[in-house]
Design a protein around this motif. Sequence first.
Motif, mmCIF file in Angstrom:
data_model
loop_
_atom_site.group_PDB
_atom_site.id
_atom_site.type_symbol
_atom_site.label_atom_id
_atom_site.label_comp_id
_atom_site.label_asym_id
_atom_site.label_seq_id
_atom_site.Cartn_x
_atom_site.Cartn_y
_atom_site.Cartn_z
ATOM 1 N N GLU A 222 0.839 -1.209 0.000
ATOM 2 C CA GLU A 222 0.000 0.000 0.000
ATOM 3 C C GLU A 222 0.872 1.255 0.000
ATOM 4 O O GLU A 222 0.590 2.233 -0.687
ATOM 5 N N LEU A 223 1.955 1.194 0.776
ATOM 6 C CA LEU A 223 2.825 2.372 0.899
ATOM 7 C C LEU A 223 3.527 2.712 -0.421
ATOM 8 O O LEU A 223 3.920 3.859 -0.645
ATOM 9 N N LEU A 224 3.658 1.708 -1.298
ATOM 10 C CA LEU A 224 4.312 1.928 -2.593
ATOM 11 C C LEU A 224 3.546 2.906 -3.475
ATOM 12 O O LEU A 224 4.093 3.402 -4.461
ATOM 13 N N ALA A 225 2.292 3.182 -3.123
ATOM 14 C CA ALA A 225 1.524 4.172 -3.895
ATOM 15 C C ALA A 225 2.233 5.522 -3.882
ATOM 16 O O ALA A 225 2.083 6.319 -4.815
ATOM 17 N N VAL A 226 3.001 5.778 -2.823
ATOM 18 C CA VAL A 226 3.802 7.012 -2.773
ATOM 19 C C VAL A 226 5.200 6.668 -3.278
ATOM 20 O O VAL A 226 5.892 5.854 -2.674
ATOM 21 N N THR A 227 5.614 7.273 -4.384
ATOM 22 C CA THR A 227 6.936 6.968 -4.948
ATOM 23 C C THR A 227 8.021 7.799 -4.260
ATOM 24 O O THR A 227 7.764 8.888 -3.757
ATOM 25 N N GLY A 228 9.224 7.239 -4.251
ATOM 26 C CA GLY A 228 10.349 7.929 -3.615
ATOM 27 C C GLY A 228 10.394 7.593 -2.145
ATOM 28 O O GLY A 228 9.399 7.739 -1.425
ATOM 29 N N GLY A 229 11.562 7.100 -1.696
ATOM 30 C CA GLY A 229 11.668 6.625 -0.325
ATOM 31 C C GLY A 229 11.399 7.680 0.732
ATOM 32 O O GLY A 229 10.665 7.440 1.698
ATOM 33 N N GLU A 230 11.967 8.877 0.537
ATOM 34 C CA GLU A 230 11.791 9.923 1.557
ATOM 35 C C GLU A 230 10.339 10.378 1.612
ATOM 36 O O GLU A 230 9.763 10.564 2.691
#
Length: 256
Positions: A49-57
């Motif tokens: 689910e968190l992968l929906a936001v790209t970029g680690g930071e």
Amino acid sequence: MNQNGLEALVFDVDGTLVDSERDGHRVAFNRAFEEAGLSDRWEVERYGELLAVTGGERRINAYFEEQGMPEGEREELASRLHVRKTEIFTEMASQGEIEARPGVDELLDELEGGGVRLAVATTGSRKWVEPLLDRLFGPERFEVVVTSDEAPERKPDPSAFHLALERLGLRAWAAPAVEDSANGLRAAKSAGLPCVVVVNDYTREQDFHDADLILDGFGRPDAPISVLADPHGLNPPGRLDVDTLRRLSAASDSAA
Ligand code: XBP
Ligand code: MG
């Protein structure tokens, strides 16, 4: 009019060239949390689910925002954690813990043999992207490598693909993209590139309605792929091969 057809291929890295999310980035984020004395851990499913936001930071920042942490505090924390996560992930990559997806090596060889140039457009950081690509695929195998260092607006923003095209000096139809995620597909299509999606376990159920071809892997002679969608009737022969990509480029050129 297109005289040369397919000139280059622009690959995404995470989830596409390499299997890096579940047992790579996720583990590195968790180690960084642990070292910082935090009890937060990203489980396998939750990470999807968190992968929906790209970029680690950005991903860490969005997660702590969800937890109700004030902006100033979470920005400082996300930045600090991401520096450490990047070190941990870079170390994991240098130890050989991140692997290429099956069939990628064969495709790269075939592309090079056919005179097709290789490029990368990723939202990952150059600090780990370059050594990982060099280690897995050979030094400076990719002529153009665009990372978040040069294109800080992460996918689905198209800037990484715009920059890759600019550096290749090519029109979009001559340089299709290969992506694994809906965010990546949106970025590629917004920049005008035809896009093949090679799904993985995290992305299989995402919305790929405007993809030019959807496959469940790159395929190998002993492990042929399933074709999940083929709107142009490209008919890949059990694997993603150069002839299929040439047909894709030609179909996109005539549609342009
Ligand atoms: C991948 C990402 C990356 C990685 C982490 O997206 O979003 O952020 O998860 O890498 P894509 P960094 O495959 O679409 O490029 O921590 O270096 O950002
Ligand atoms: Mg990806």
